[in-house]
Structure formats: structure tokens, C-alpha cells
Design an enzyme around this catalytic site. Structure first.
Site, PDB file in Angstrom:
ATOM      1  N   HIS A   1      10.951 -23.928   7.802  1.00 26.18           N
ATOM      2  CA  HIS A   1       9.983 -24.718   8.573  1.00 26.18           C
ATOM      3  C   HIS A   1       8.546 -24.524   8.114  1.00 26.18           C
ATOM      4  CE1 HIS A   1      12.677 -25.437  12.390  1.00 26.18           C
ATOM      5  NE2 HIS A   1      13.270 -25.785  11.256  1.00 26.18           N
TER       6      HIS A   1
ATOM      7  N   ASP B   1       0.853  -1.178   0.000  1.00 28.88           N
ATOM      8  CA  ASP B   1       0.000   0.000   0.000  1.00 28.88           C
ATOM      9  C   ASP B   1       0.898   1.239   0.000  1.00 28.88           C
ATOM     10  OD1 ASP B   1       0.896   0.212   2.609  1.00 28.88           O
ATOM     11  OD2 ASP B   1      -1.081   0.154   3.540  1.00 28.88           O
TER      12      ASP B   1
ATOM     13  N   HIS C   1       8.331 -31.071   8.884  1.00 29.08           N
ATOM     14  CA  HIS C   1       7.764 -29.753   8.596  1.00 29.08           C
ATOM     15  C   HIS C   1       6.717 -29.838   7.490  1.00 29.08           C
ATOM     16  CE1 HIS C   1      10.673 -28.200  11.330  1.00 29.08           C
ATOM     17  NE2 HIS C   1      11.664 -28.720  10.629  1.00 29.08           N
TER      18      HIS C   1
ATOM     19  N   CYS D   1       3.228  -3.207   4.137  1.00 29.98           N
ATOM     20  CA  CYS D   1       2.311  -2.126   4.508  1.00 29.98           C
ATOM     21  C   CYS D   1       2.899  -1.455   5.745  1.00 29.98           C
ATOM     22  CB  CYS D   1       0.861  -2.611   4.683  1.00 29.98           C
ATOM     23  SG  CYS D   1       0.511  -3.586   6.150  1.00 29.98           S
TER      24      CYS D   1
ATOM     25  N   THR E   1       2.356  -1.710   9.129  1.00 33.53           N
ATOM     26  CA  THR E   1       2.773  -2.675  10.150  1.00 33.53           C
ATOM     27  C   THR E   1       3.121  -4.029   9.558  1.00 33.53           C
ATOM     28  OG1 THR E   1       0.517  -3.476  10.446  1.00 33.53           O
ATOM     29  CG2 THR E   1       1.224  -1.649  11.873  1.00 33.53           C
TER      30      THR E   1
HETATM   31  C1  RB5 Z   1      -2.212   2.456   6.493  1.00 32.70           C
HETATM   32  O1  RB5 Z   1      -2.300   3.641   7.207  1.00 32.70           O
HETATM   33  C2  RB5 Z   1      -1.996   1.287   7.466  1.00 32.70           C
HETATM   34  O2  RB5 Z   1      -3.164   1.027   8.176  1.00 32.70           O
HETATM   35  C3  RB5 Z   1      -1.537   0.053   6.728  1.00 32.70           C
HETATM   36  O3  RB5 Z   1      -0.391   0.342   6.005  1.00 32.70           O
HETATM   37  C4  RB5 Z   1      -1.177  -1.148   7.582  1.00 32.70           C
HETATM   38  O4  RB5 Z   1      -0.347  -0.790   8.639  1.00 32.70           O
HETATM   39  C5  RB5 Z   1      -2.304  -1.989   8.020  1.00 32.70           C
HETATM   40  O5  RB5 Z   1      -2.146  -3.057   8.595  1.00 32.70           O
END
Ligand code: RB5
Length: 144
Positions: free
Chosen positions: A97, A8, A132, A64, A66
Site C-alpha cells: 500500500h 548504528d 495506492h 537502530c 528503536t
Molecule cells: C542509540 O542509543 C539509540 O538512541 C538509537 O539506536 C535509536 O534508538 C534512536 O532512535
């Protein structure tokens, strides 16, 4: 092995850096975007990459903010095993694994250097099979 990459807006910069790492290693990478900093929805990219990875027995790179949203989205695609990693040991084990076919990073969590090292560790590792394989088979049977 062919690679597909996606992110994203939050993952755009790190994704581009990691795609360059893969290409520097001689990997073929098809980059599915996003290509602008405008806000987009991570499921669109996570699922697009996961569908191509599964259909072509390829590998995937997703980013993304996180890593969680895009990993969860990818793992809704049957056959996808997307592993969210923050360092090299987990990246290596995800391949050895768990037979992960997609590596995922959070751009707001991990620095580019650490992510690049983890990506290289993932590339250099191979699935060990054996016990595994049995565990991966059990994991994937939950999709039926
Ligand atoms: C975008 O702001 C953020 O929510 C996305 O990149 C991600 O962290 C979602 O899991």
C-alpha cells in the site's frame, strides 16, 4: 533488486542477521555499516542508505535501537519511504500500500526471528498501485 543496509551500533547485531537472511534468499546486499560496537550517530547511516536507495531505485534495510531515529533520518531524504515495522502484516502492507523502499527495525523492540519473518514478508510483497499510487503520489508531493 539491489539492497543497501545500515545501522548504528545498537542495530549492528540485528542488521547482520537480517543481511544474512537477504543474502540467503539470493539478494544482492551492499552493507554500509556500522561495523563496530562503538557509538555512532544513526542519521549518518540512515541517510547514507536512503540516498543510495533513491539514486538507484534500490531497497533498504535499516536498524537502530528503536528504529525511530534511523527511520526519521532516512525519510528526510527526498524519495525515501522508510517504514518502521515490528511484524509481518505491517511489513507486507508497507510494500503493498505504501510502496515503501526501506524497511526499518528497532533492535531493542523486536526479536531476530520476528524481524526475519517480517523482512521476508516485505520481500515477497509487491506494490498494488491503483488507488495506492494516488495516495503515494500525494504523500510524495509534500516534498516539493
Ligand atoms: C542509540 O542509543 C539509540 O538512541 C538509537 O539506536 C535509536 O534508538 C534512536 O532512535
Amino acid at each position: 533488486m539491489k539492497w543497501y543496509a545500515g545501522s548504528d551500533h545498537a542495530g549492528l547485531e540485528l542488521r547482520r542477521e537480517l543481511v544474512a537472511v537477504l543474502r540467503d534468499r539470493g539478494e544482492e546486499v551492499e552493507d554500509l555499516g556500522t561495523d563496530s560496537p562503538e557509538s555512532v550517530d544513526y542519521p549518518d547511516y540512515g541517510q547514507a542508505v536512503a540516498k543510495r536507495v533513491v539514486a538507484e531505485s534500490a531497497l533498504g534495510l535499516l536498524v537502530c535501537g528503536t528504529g525511530n531515529g534511523i527511520a526519521m533520518s532516512a525519510n528526510k531524504v527526498k524519495g525515501a519511504r522508510a517504514a518502521l515495522v515490528t511484524e509481518s502484516f505491517t511489513a507486507r502492507m508497507a510494500r503493498m500500500h505504501n510502496d515503501a523502499n526501506i524497511i526499518v527495525f528497532g533492535s531493542r523492540v523486536v526479536g531476530a526471528g520476528t524481524a526475519a519473518e517480517a523482512l521476508k514478508a516485505f520481500c515477497d510483497a509487491e506494490f498494488e498501485g491503483g488507488r495506492h499510487q494516488r495516495r503515494v503520489d500525494k504523500m510524495m508531493a509534500a516534498e516539493e
